[in-house]
Design a protein around this motif. Structure first.
Motif, PDB file in Angstrom:
ATOM      1  N   LYS A 111       0.838  -1.205   0.000  1.00  0.00           N
ATOM      2  CA  LYS A 111       0.000   0.000   0.000  1.00  0.00           C
ATOM      3  C   LYS A 111       0.874   1.257   0.000  1.00  0.00           C
ATOM      4  N   TRP A 112       1.905   1.217   0.821  1.00  0.00           N
ATOM      5  CA  TRP A 112       2.808   2.356   0.923  1.00  0.00           C
ATOM      6  C   TRP A 112       3.505   2.616  -0.418  1.00  0.00           C
ATOM      7  N   GLU A 113       3.963   1.545  -1.069  1.00  0.00           N
ATOM      8  CA  GLU A 113       4.667   1.705  -2.357  1.00  0.00           C
ATOM      9  C   GLU A 113       3.730   2.298  -3.411  1.00  0.00           C
ATOM     10  N   LEU A 114       2.487   1.843  -3.401  1.00  0.00           N
ATOM     11  CA  LEU A 114       1.510   2.376  -4.361  1.00  0.00           C
ATOM     12  C   LEU A 114       1.235   3.856  -4.103  1.00  0.00           C
ATOM     13  N   LYS A 115       1.060   4.180  -2.842  1.00  0.00           N
ATOM     14  CA  LYS A 115       0.770   5.582  -2.496  1.00  0.00           C
ATOM     15  C   LYS A 115       1.943   6.484  -2.870  1.00  0.00           C
ATOM     16  N   GLU A 116       3.159   5.999  -2.637  1.00  0.00           N
ATOM     17  CA  GLU A 116       4.368   6.774  -2.975  1.00  0.00           C
ATOM     18  C   GLU A 116       4.397   7.152  -4.451  1.00  0.00           C
ATOM     19  N   GLU A 117       3.835   6.269  -5.301  1.00  0.00           N
ATOM     20  CA  GLU A 117       3.842   6.533  -6.753  1.00  0.00           C
ATOM     21  C   GLU A 117       2.540   7.174  -7.227  1.00  0.00           C
ATOM     22  N   GLY A 118       1.737   7.614  -6.288  1.00  0.00           N
ATOM     23  CA  GLY A 118       0.562   8.405  -6.661  1.00  0.00           C
ATOM     24  C   GLY A 118      -0.701   7.601  -6.907  1.00  0.00           C
ATOM     25  N   PHE A 119      -0.735   6.333  -6.490  1.00  0.00           N
ATOM     26  CA  PHE A 119      -1.969   5.549  -6.619  1.00  0.00           C
ATOM     27  C   PHE A 119      -2.780   5.666  -5.322  1.00  0.00           C
ATOM     28  N   GLU A 120      -4.089   5.617  -5.502  1.00  0.00           N
ATOM     29  CA  GLU A 120      -4.974   5.626  -4.332  1.00  0.00           C
ATOM     30  C   GLU A 120      -5.485   4.196  -4.119  1.00  0.00           C
ATOM     31  N   VAL A 121      -5.192   3.607  -2.963  1.00  0.00           N
ATOM     32  CA  VAL A 121      -5.642   2.236  -2.699  1.00  0.00           C
ATOM     33  C   VAL A 121      -7.133   2.274  -2.378  1.00  0.00           C
ATOM     34  N   VAL A 122      -7.919   1.533  -3.164  1.00  0.00           N
ATOM     35  CA  VAL A 122      -9.380   1.603  -3.061  1.00  0.00           C
ATOM     36  C   VAL A 122      -9.936   0.456  -2.223  1.00  0.00           C
ATOM     37  N   GLU A 123      -9.343  -0.714  -2.370  1.00  0.00           N
ATOM     38  CA  GLU A 123      -9.909  -1.891  -1.698  1.00  0.00           C
ATOM     39  C   GLU A 123      -8.838  -2.954  -1.499  1.00  0.00           C
ATOM     40  N   VAL A 124      -8.898  -3.628  -0.360  1.00  0.00           N
ATOM     41  CA  VAL A 124      -7.999  -4.775  -0.124  1.00  0.00           C
ATOM     42  C   VAL A 124      -8.838  -5.931   0.396  1.00  0.00           C
ATOM     43  N   GLN A 125      -8.685  -7.086  -0.227  1.00  0.00           N
ATOM     44  CA  GLN A 125      -9.371  -8.294   0.265  1.00  0.00           C
ATOM     45  C   GLN A 125      -8.312  -9.318   0.652  1.00  0.00           C
ATOM     46  N   ARG A 126      -8.655 -10.151   1.622  1.00  0.00           N
ATOM     47  CA  ARG A 126      -7.730 -11.203   2.063  1.00  0.00           C
ATOM     48  C   ARG A 126      -8.337 -12.569   1.795  1.00  0.00           C
ATOM     49  N   ARG A 127      -7.476 -13.527   1.480  1.00  0.00           N
ATOM     50  CA  ARG A 127      -7.911 -14.901   1.254  1.00  0.00           C
ATOM     51  C   ARG A 127      -6.987 -15.842   2.029  1.00  0.00           C
ATOM     52  N   LEU A 128      -7.481 -17.059   2.268  1.00  0.00           N
ATOM     53  CA  LEU A 128      -6.694 -18.117   2.916  1.00  0.00           C
ATOM     54  C   LEU A 128      -6.044 -17.627   4.222  1.00  0.00           C
ATOM     55  N   PHE A 129      -6.877 -17.216   5.146  1.00  0.00           N
ATOM     56  CA  PHE A 129      -6.444 -16.736   6.464  1.00  0.00           C
ATOM     57  C   PHE A 129      -5.501 -15.533   6.361  1.00  0.00           C
ATOM     58  N   GLY A 130      -5.610 -14.777   5.275  1.00  0.00           N
ATOM     59  CA  GLY A 130      -4.772 -13.577   5.137  1.00  0.00           C
ATOM     60  C   GLY A 130      -3.456 -13.825   4.434  1.00  0.00           C
ATOM     61  N   LEU A 131      -3.238 -15.059   3.999  1.00  0.00           N
ATOM     62  CA  LEU A 131      -1.966 -15.381   3.328  1.00  0.00           C
ATOM     63  C   LEU A 131      -1.898 -14.771   1.928  1.00  0.00           C
ATOM     64  N   VAL A 132      -3.067 -14.553   1.348  1.00  0.00           N
ATOM     65  CA  VAL A 132      -3.142 -13.997  -0.011  1.00  0.00           C
ATOM     66  C   VAL A 132      -3.911 -12.680   0.058  1.00  0.00           C
ATOM     67  N   TYR A 133      -3.434 -11.680  -0.680  1.00  0.00           N
ATOM     68  CA  TYR A 133      -4.202 -10.432  -0.766  1.00  0.00           C
ATOM     69  C   TYR A 133      -4.589 -10.140  -2.212  1.00  0.00           C
ATOM     70  N   ILE A 134      -5.708  -9.452  -2.350  1.00  0.00           N
ATOM     71  CA  ILE A 134      -6.156  -8.949  -3.648  1.00  0.00           C
ATOM     72  C   ILE A 134      -6.419  -7.467  -3.427  1.00  0.00           C
ATOM     73  N   LEU A 135      -5.744  -6.643  -4.203  1.00  0.00           N
ATOM     74  CA  LEU A 135      -5.773  -5.197  -3.918  1.00  0.00           C
ATOM     75  C   LEU A 135      -6.110  -4.405  -5.169  1.00  0.00           C
TER      76      LEU A 135
END
Ligand SMILES: C[S@@+](CC[C@H](N)C(=O)[O-])C[C@H]1O[C@@H](n2cnc3c(N)ncnc32)[C@H](O)[C@@H]1O
Length: 217
Positions: free
Chosen positions: A188-212
């Motif tokens: 999230k930090w890396e995306l924000k640094e480059e000017g992206f706005e993080v809109v949504e984050v989902q977690r899968r498999l007890f949080g082991l996988v993310y979809i952003l």
């Protein structure tokens, strides 16, 4: 030292077994996760899938515009081309893309972000190739408490299978890439640094996988 040639060579060498192995190691979930990733993105416009590999994301993509996939590995792309004739595939580097400015409405990366050697260069390229208010969606492994457990599984119980399918060096590469995964907060930090706005984050498999999902500002 890992170079882009190493990355391309490793995936070329495993291209024929890749889909089978990915399905196995994700307990058959990868198909659903990739559909969830696509579900976050708009249907309109051209889509670029970076590190498209064997083309599964583009094959499932129902966007109305072009479906373009790039990868460092020609052998992975040969498998992809066999699956999706309507998609365009080319050997190209996500950190230095051969596209004009503002041509894509969305960019997807499934299990690629942690393999990039220069993520800042990629994010700058993604921003350039995306239209205004275009979207980028990432699916990857989250580095958190359970990640060492997965590394342990790959180093010990899964090792015989890994060696059988891929051999010592390539199995070591996959373990290293897992150890080199990033936390959701870091991404999230890396995306924000480059000017992206993080809109949504989902977690899968007890949080082991993310979809952003993030939007170009
Ligand atoms: C783990 S595979 C993921 C393939 C596919 N996206 C999937 O979900 O199955 C990572 C892919 O990213 C590609 N890759 C890594 N770095 C890349 C880069 N800088 N530019 C383009 N492709 C890259 C590799 O060659 C490999 O095919």
């Amino acid at each position: 030292m890992i170079t882009k040639k190493t990355v391309g060579d490793v995936f070329s060498a495993v291209s024929k077994k890749y889909d089978f192995f990915l399905n196995l190691i994700t307990f058959g979930n990868i198909d659903r996760w990739q559909r969830d990733l696509l579900g976050m993105l708009p249907y309109e416009g051209n889509r670029l899938d970076v590190g498209t590999g064997t083309g599964e994301v583009l094959l499932k993509s129902q966007n109305k515009g072009l479906r373009v996939g790039i990868d460092l590995s020609l052998e992975m792309l040969k498998v992809a081309k066999g699956k999706c004739k309507a998609c365009k595939f080319l050997v190209a580097d996500g950190e230095n893309m051969p596209f004009k400015d503002s041509v894509f409405s969305s960019i997807s990366l499934s299990l690629v972000y942690r393999h990039l050697l220069n993520r800042k260069a990629f994010l700058m390229e993604a921003k350039r190739a995306l239209k205004k208010e275009g979207y980028i969606a990432l699916l990857d492994i989250n580095r958190f408490a359970l990640t060492p457990l997965l590394v342990f599984l790959m180093k010990y119980p899964l090792k015989p299978l890994g060696l059988l399918l891929f051999g010592k060096d390539k199995w070591g590469f996959f373990i290293h890439s897992l150890e080199n995964s990033f936390s959701i907060e870091e991404v999230k930090w890396e995306l924000k640094e480059e000017g992206f706005e993080v809109v949504e984050v989902q977690r899968r498999l007890f949080g082991l996988v993310y979809i952003l999902l993030a939007k170009k500002g």
